[in-house]
Design an enzyme around this catalytic site. Structure first.
Site, mmCIF file in Angstrom:
data_model
loop_
_atom_site.group_PDB
_atom_site.id
_atom_site.type_symbol
_atom_site.label_atom_id
_atom_site.label_comp_id
_atom_site.label_asym_id
_atom_site.label_seq_id
_atom_site.Cartn_x
_atom_site.Cartn_y
_atom_site.Cartn_z
ATOM 1 N N LEU A 2 6.131 1.699 4.511
ATOM 2 C CA LEU A 2 7.314 1.981 3.692
ATOM 3 C C LEU A 2 8.030 3.248 4.163
ATOM 4 C CD1 LEU A 2 5.951 1.112 0.133
ATOM 5 C CD2 LEU A 2 7.544 -0.230 1.536
ATOM 6 N N GLY A 18 0.825 -1.200 0.000
ATOM 7 C CA GLY A 18 0.000 0.000 0.000
ATOM 8 C C GLY A 18 0.859 1.250 0.000
ATOM 9 N N GLN A 56 3.326 9.848 0.658
ATOM 10 C CA GLN A 56 4.574 9.115 0.905
ATOM 11 C C GLN A 56 5.597 9.321 -0.213
ATOM 12 O OE1 GLN A 56 2.358 5.285 2.005
ATOM 13 N NE2 GLN A 56 4.228 5.124 3.212
ATOM 14 N N HIS A 102 -2.696 8.107 6.508
ATOM 15 C CA HIS A 102 -1.607 8.877 5.883
ATOM 16 C C HIS A 102 -2.136 10.189 5.301
ATOM 17 C CE1 HIS A 102 2.086 6.581 5.995
ATOM 18 N NE2 HIS A 102 1.509 5.482 5.563
HETATM 19 ZN ZN ZN Z 1 2.208 3.534 5.696
#
Ligand code: ZN
Length: 176
Positions: A98, A49, A54, A143
Site C-alpha cells: 500500500l 496487510g 505505514q 516494514h
Molecule cells: Zn507493504
C-alpha cells in the site's frame, strides 16, 4: 467501541518508512485504538496487510486479513511479531504494498516461517505459517525493520521504482 478513524498511508519515498519500529511495551487502549484504525485504513485501501509505520506510527504492530472477497472477514493482529524460525526452502510470490501503489514484483522468501507474537490481550502465541500467510508476515515484519519488498528486487528494478515515486512526490509538492 471507540470512534475509528481512517489514517493516511505513507507512500515512498517517505523517509518514515525506513524507520525502525519500537516494540510495544504494554498492549493498552492506545494500541487497541491504533489496531482498529489500522483495520479500517487497510480495508478501505483495500489491502490485505498493514504495518503501523505505514500510518506513521513506529510501533511493532501488524494487521492482516487474507480472506478472499466472497469470504467473511478474518482480521489478524500481531503485536511485536518476531520470526523465530524460517525454512531453507524458498517460495516466490508476487507482492505489492500500500506504500508503493500499483507496483508489483516477484519476491523470493523462505516458504515457511514460525512467528512469535502477542495478541491484543498481551498473550504470547506462536504460529507456523506457509503460503500467502508466510509471505505476508515476512513482508509486514520487514516494514517494522524499515525494509520494503522492493529491497528484495534487483537494484535496477528498485532504482526504477524509487525514481518514479520520487518524481511523483516532487510533482505533488510543487502543485500543493
Ligand atoms: Zn507493504
Amino acid at each position: 467501541m471507540a470512534d475509528m478513524a481512517l489514517r493516511d498511508i505513507l507512500i515512498i519515498p517517505d523517509k518514515r518508512l525506513r524507520q525502525l519500529s519500537e516494540p510495544v511495551k504494554k498492549v493498552d487502549a492506545g494500541i487497541r485504538t491504533l489496531v482498529e484504525d489500522m483495520f479500517e485504513t487497510m480495508y478501505d485501501a483495500p489491502g490485505i496487510g498493514l504495518a503501523a509505520i505505514q500510518v506513521g506510527v513506529p510501533k511493532r504492530v501488524v494487521t492482516l486479513d487474507l480472506a478472499k472477497k466472497e469470504e467473511p472477514k478474518s482480521p489478524q493482529v500481531f503485536v511485536n511479531p518476531e520470526i523465530v524460525w524460517a525454512s531453507d526452502d524458498k517460495a516466490i510470490h508476487e507482492e505489492g504494498c500500500l506504500s508503493i501503489p500499483e507496483y508489483y514484483g516477484d519476491v523470493e522468501r523462505p516458504a515457511q516461517v514460525k512467528v512469535k507474537y502477542l495478541d491484543l490481550e498481551g498473550k504470547t502465541h506462536e504460529l507456523e505459517a506457509s503460503g500467502l500467510l508466510a509471505t505476508c508476515l515476512q513482508h509486514e515484519i520487514d516494514h517494522l525493520n524499515g525494509v520494503l519488498f522492493i529491497d528484495h528486487l534487483s537494484k535496477l528494478k528498485r532504482d526504477r521504482v524509487l525514481k518514479k515515486f520520487s518524481k511523483a512526490a516532487k510533482r505533488a509538492a510543487e502543485t500543493a
